[in-house]
Design a protein around this motif. Structure first.
Motif, PDB file in Angstrom:
ATOM      1  N   ASP A 102      38.985  28.743  39.017  1.00  0.00           N
ATOM      2  CA  ASP A 102      38.097  28.538  38.243  1.00  0.00           C
ATOM      3  C   ASP A 102      37.833  27.635  37.252  1.00  0.00           C
ATOM      4  O   ASP A 102      36.551  27.363  36.447  1.00  0.00           O
ATOM      5  N   ARG A 124      36.170  35.066  29.524  1.00  0.00           N
ATOM      6  CA  ARG A 124      35.313  35.904  30.531  1.00  0.00           C
ATOM      7  C   ARG A 124      35.506  36.685  31.808  1.00  0.00           C
ATOM      8  O   ARG A 124      35.142  36.882  32.070  1.00  0.00           O
ATOM      9  N   ALA A 128      33.218  39.665  31.999  1.00  0.00           N
ATOM     10  CA  ALA A 128      33.358  40.278  33.480  1.00  0.00           C
ATOM     11  C   ALA A 128      33.592  41.964  33.291  1.00  0.00           C
ATOM     12  O   ALA A 128      32.649  42.630  33.695  1.00  0.00           O
ATOM     13  N   SER A 150      25.306  42.227  43.296  1.00  0.00           N
ATOM     14  CA  SER A 150      25.763  41.764  41.980  1.00  0.00           C
ATOM     15  C   SER A 150      27.080  43.022  41.207  1.00  0.00           C
ATOM     16  O   SER A 150      28.194  43.037  40.919  1.00  0.00           O
ATOM     17  N   ARG A 153      29.124  43.311  44.335  1.00  0.00           N
ATOM     18  CA  ARG A 153      29.451  41.233  44.060  1.00  0.00           C
ATOM     19  C   ARG A 153      29.754  40.562  45.748  1.00  0.00           C
ATOM     20  O   ARG A 153      30.555  39.894  46.094  1.00  0.00           O
ATOM     21  N   PRO A 166      35.316  34.311  42.683  1.00  0.00           N
ATOM     22  CA  PRO A 166      34.708  34.346  41.224  1.00  0.00           C
ATOM     23  C   PRO A 166      33.429  33.399  40.629  1.00  0.00           C
ATOM     24  O   PRO A 166      32.807  34.313  40.363  1.00  0.00           O
ATOM     25  N   THR A 167      33.860  32.846  40.586  1.00  0.00           N
ATOM     26  CA  THR A 167      33.282  31.569  39.605  1.00  0.00           C
ATOM     27  C   THR A 167      31.950  31.124  40.626  1.00  0.00           C
ATOM     28  O   THR A 167      30.926  30.842  39.935  1.00  0.00           O
ATOM     29  N   ASP A 170      29.765  33.903  40.436  1.00  0.00           N
ATOM     30  CA  ASP A 170      28.442  33.547  38.811  1.00  0.00           C
ATOM     31  C   ASP A 170      27.784  33.000  38.136  1.00  0.00           C
ATOM     32  O   ASP A 170      27.365  33.161  37.561  1.00  0.00           O
ATOM     33  N   LEU A 173      24.995  33.969  40.006  1.00  0.00           N
ATOM     34  CA  LEU A 173      24.269  35.117  39.674  1.00  0.00           C
ATOM     35  C   LEU A 173      23.594  34.859  38.666  1.00  0.00           C
ATOM     36  O   LEU A 173      22.591  35.170  37.923  1.00  0.00           O
ATOM     37  N   CYS A 174      24.078  33.435  37.586  1.00  0.00           N
ATOM     38  CA  CYS A 174      23.343  32.921  36.184  1.00  0.00           C
ATOM     39  C   CYS A 174      22.139  32.186  36.898  1.00  0.00           C
ATOM     40  O   CYS A 174      21.272  32.283  36.379  1.00  0.00           O
ATOM     41  N   VAL A 192      28.436  30.769  32.572  1.00  0.00           N
ATOM     42  CA  VAL A 192      29.876  31.397  33.803  1.00  0.00           C
ATOM     43  C   VAL A 192      30.915  31.414  32.957  1.00  0.00           C
ATOM     44  O   VAL A 192      31.812  32.072  33.630  1.00  0.00           O
TER      45      VAL A 192
END
Length: 236
Positions: A102, A124, A128, A150, A153, A166-167, A170, A173-174, A192
């Motif tokens: 991450d 974080r 989540a 979303s 995922r 995962p990072t 995210d 998505l941001c 994030v």
């Protein structure tokens, strides 16, 4: 004693005994339950035995390196990983991020910053979990030829599924929440990674580079000196 870390277990993997113990003592002083490992095989065994909430992982280890440790533990159970590296080498950093790490810190580092990044990564994970129910009712988003589910995922680029860490997910998505808008590195790091006001811009740059390699370099636009934007009109 600061009790921020009460109830959280951290695995510290570092082959230098002095560094390992110094990090362990500082984290225990912040209330964390800490377990230790000093080589690659020992890290994988300790991970299975202790089920930590977060792993602090040195890259250069005896037995096999931190990248292999990261690959093995992420295959067993997704967990936040903060890499520790003595080399400020972009290829080395990207390799770790691509395996599910991450964030990273380059040695030598300040203990205060390490503890702050640990706390941010754990926050974080909590965020989540809180967002999971909200995301489950949202329809899949489409930005150009990107389709982002979303809730599940999952991401598709021009119809082909893309596998993101995962990072990376995210981060995408941001950016996708405001297609075309430029988001500063500082804002992305706050949203994030959950650490507002911190200087984690190089972490953001490294993750953007890894994300581009998977979804297409032209999909994320760089605004030099400012930040990044997801291109809504990308068709490749």
């Amino acid at each position: 004693m600061v009790v921020d870390g009460v109830g959280r277990r951290i695995l510290v993997v570092e082959d230098e005994p002095v560094i390992n113990q110094a990090v362990t003592d500082r984290l225990r002083g912040s209330g964390y339950d800490v377990v230790q490992a000093w080589d690659g095989p020992g890290a994988v065994e300790q991970f299975a035995a202790s089920a930590p909430d977060l792993v602090l992982l040195d890259v250069m280890l005896p037995g096999f390196d931190g990248h292999e440790v990261c690959r093995r533990i992420q295959a067993e159970r997704p967990v936040p990983v903060l890499m520790l590296t003595a080399r400020d080498d972009e290829a080395d950093i990207l390799a770790g991020l691509g395996l599910g790490a991450d964030d990273y810190l380059t040695k030598p580092f300040r203990m205060r910053e390490l503890v702050a990044r640990v706390a941010a990564l754990l926050r974080r994970v909590e965020r989540a979990a809180e967002l999971a129910a909200e995301l489950a009712v949202r329809p899949a988003a489409e930005v150009g030829t990107l389709r982002i589910d979303s809730a599940a995922r999952r991401v598709w680029a021009a119809g082909a599924e893309v596998h993101l860490t995962p990072t990376e997910f995210d981060l995408l998505l941001c950016l996708a929440a405001k297609p075309g808008d430029v988001l500063t590195r500082e804002n992305l790091y706050a949203e994030v990674w959950g650490w507002p006001g911190a200087s984690g811009t190089r972490t953001v740059d490294s993750h953007v580079k890894a994300l581009r390699a998977k979804i297409g370099a032209d999909r994320v636009r760089t605004v030099h000196g400012v930040g990044y934007a997801l291109e809504p009109g990308s068709t490749t």
